[in-house]
Design a protein around this motif. Sequence first.
Motif, PDB file in Angstrom:
ATOM      1  N   UNK A   1      45.898 -14.946-131.516  1.00 53.46           N
ATOM      2  CA  UNK A   1      46.562 -13.936-130.699  1.00 53.46           C
ATOM      3  C   UNK A   1      47.838 -14.552-130.114  1.00 53.46           C
ATOM      4  N   UNK A   2      48.912 -13.783-130.116  1.00 51.65           N
ATOM      5  CA  UNK A   2      50.195 -14.289-129.640  1.00 51.65           C
ATOM      6  C   UNK A   2      50.457 -13.814-128.213  1.00 51.65           C
ATOM      7  N   UNK A   3      50.732 -14.731-127.283  1.00 57.41           N
ATOM      8  CA  UNK A   3      51.014 -14.294-125.909  1.00 57.41           C
ATOM      9  C   UNK A   3      52.323 -13.509-125.830  1.00 57.41           C
ATOM     10  N   UNK A   4      52.426 -12.644-124.834  1.00 59.87           N
ATOM     11  CA  UNK A   4      53.684 -11.916-124.633  1.00 59.87           C
ATOM     12  C   UNK A   4      54.786 -12.876-124.218  1.00 59.87           C
ATOM     13  N   UNK A   5      54.414 -13.861-123.412  1.00 58.43           N
ATOM     14  CA  UNK A   5      55.356 -14.919-123.053  1.00 58.43           C
ATOM     15  C   UNK A   5      54.578 -16.122-122.542  1.00 58.43           C
ATOM     16  N   UNK A   6      55.275 -17.257-122.478  1.00 60.19           N
ATOM     17  CA  UNK A   6      54.644 -18.457-121.947  1.00 60.19           C
ATOM     18  C   UNK A   6      54.621 -19.598-122.948  1.00 60.19           C
ATOM     19  N   UNK A   7      53.868 -20.636-122.604  1.00 57.46           N
ATOM     20  CA  UNK A   7      53.849 -21.843-123.427  1.00 57.46           C
ATOM     21  C   UNK A   7      52.468 -22.490-123.397  1.00 57.46           C
ATOM     22  N   UNK A   8      52.176 -23.236-124.477  1.00 60.74           N
ATOM     23  CA  UNK A   8      50.951 -24.021-124.591  1.00 60.74           C
ATOM     24  C   UNK A   8      51.343 -25.366-125.177  1.00 60.74           C
ATOM     25  N   UNK A   9      50.943 -26.450-124.493  1.00 58.85           N
ATOM     26  CA  UNK A   9      51.208 -27.787-125.014  1.00 58.85           C
ATOM     27  C   UNK A   9      49.906 -28.572-125.054  1.00 58.85           C
ATOM     28  N   UNK A  10      49.580 -29.109-126.224  1.00 56.50           N
ATOM     29  CA  UNK A  10      48.370 -29.898-126.436  1.00 56.50           C
ATOM     30  C   UNK A  10      48.784 -31.340-126.674  1.00 56.50           C
ATOM     31  N   UNK A  11      48.572 -32.175-125.649  1.00 62.25           N
ATOM     32  CA  UNK A  11      49.075 -33.545-125.743  1.00 62.25           C
ATOM     33  C   UNK A  11      50.589 -33.519-125.821  1.00 62.25           C
ATOM     34  N   UNK A  12      51.149 -34.138-126.863  1.00 63.97           N
ATOM     35  CA  UNK A  12      52.608 -34.146-127.006  1.00 63.97           C
ATOM     36  C   UNK A  12      53.091 -33.072-127.978  1.00 63.97           C
ATOM     37  N   UNK A  13      52.190 -32.161-128.392  1.00 62.69           N
ATOM     38  CA  UNK A  13      52.575 -31.118-129.349  1.00 62.69           C
ATOM     39  C   UNK A  13      52.719 -29.765-128.658  1.00 62.69           C
ATOM     40  N   UNK A  14      53.821 -29.105-128.876  1.00 61.32           N
ATOM     41  CA  UNK A  14      54.038 -27.754-128.362  1.00 61.32           C
ATOM     42  C   UNK A  14      53.488 -26.771-129.385  1.00 61.32           C
ATOM     43  N   UNK A  15      52.473 -26.021-128.993  1.00 63.11           N
ATOM     44  CA  UNK A  15      51.866 -25.033-129.886  1.00 63.11           C
ATOM     45  C   UNK A  15      52.564 -23.691-129.799  1.00 63.11           C
ATOM     46  N   UNK A  16      53.113 -23.427-128.624  1.00 65.06           N
ATOM     47  CA  UNK A  16      53.709 -22.117-128.382  1.00 65.06           C
ATOM     48  C   UNK A  16      54.695 -22.247-127.223  1.00 65.06           C
ATOM     49  N   UNK A  17      55.863 -21.670-127.375  1.00 64.60           N
ATOM     50  CA  UNK A  17      56.847 -21.609-126.286  1.00 64.60           C
ATOM     51  C   UNK A  17      57.760 -20.421-126.552  1.00 64.60           C
ATOM     52  N   UNK A  18      57.486 -19.324-125.864  1.00 67.66           N
ATOM     53  CA  UNK A  18      58.238 -18.099-126.139  1.00 67.66           C
ATOM     54  C   UNK A  18      59.721 -18.258-125.824  1.00 67.66           C
ATOM     55  N   UNK A  19      60.053 -19.072-124.826  1.00 67.78           N
ATOM     56  CA  UNK A  19      61.463 -19.260-124.463  1.00 67.78           C
ATOM     57  C   UNK A  19      62.238 -19.971-125.574  1.00 67.78           C
TER      58      UNK A  19
END
Length: 232
Positions: A48-66
């Motif tokens: 599922x894709x967030x409307x906005x925001x970010x997810x970072x797992x350790x040093x990896x960015x999984x999602x960053x809408x900006x």
Amino acid sequence: MLTIDVQKVLGSLELDIKLDLPMQGITAIFGRSGTGKTSLINVLSGLSKPDKGSIQLGDRILCDSAKGIFLPPEKRKIGYVFQDARLFPHYTVAGNLTYGCCDKDQTHFDDVVRLLGIDSLLQRYPSSLSGGEKQRVAIGRALLMKPDMLLMDEPLASLDLPRKQELMPYLEKLAKQVNTPILYVTHSLDEILRLADFMVMINKGQVVVAGNVNSVWGSPEMRPWVPAKEQS
């Protein structure tokens, strides 16, 4: 650290989650039905894709809408164990375990099979397995991906009591012996006390309280859930 700052509207539910979670042990995600627990891990997995925001797992960015970043599920290195095992009926247990696994690491395979006690099941088909056995195979399949994180969505919810009691010792071994961080969605306080190190309570799409299990257990927010005899 798993850093989550996401927002998503899902019908009448407005998911707005801000969390920093440890990269070890089991984190229990707890709350009433329909409050956003599964929605949260679906966002983390990329289903599922967030409307906005970010997810970072350790040093990896999984999602960053900006920044226009959204890794698809197959790029996230996240294992997902659903309520139902979702095994392929025409594959043996061995075939289910290795399905989609590009890295043929026999030592890792043997370690996972031993951990979950499924060595005697390898040549059997899912139709001949109990519910608990199917879930152990599903967990094994997820672990064989060598994920950076494992998501478990109420893995005991569809099992009857004997099958839950059958599977619980393997989950306890998993908690102690696997270094992969696990997010574990559950309605069961007993499962949380037996398995979890960290705990997050969600209500109406937002975090109510988060911290180590002992601190959350003793918090005012937990009082309605804890049996009176356990309250001081």
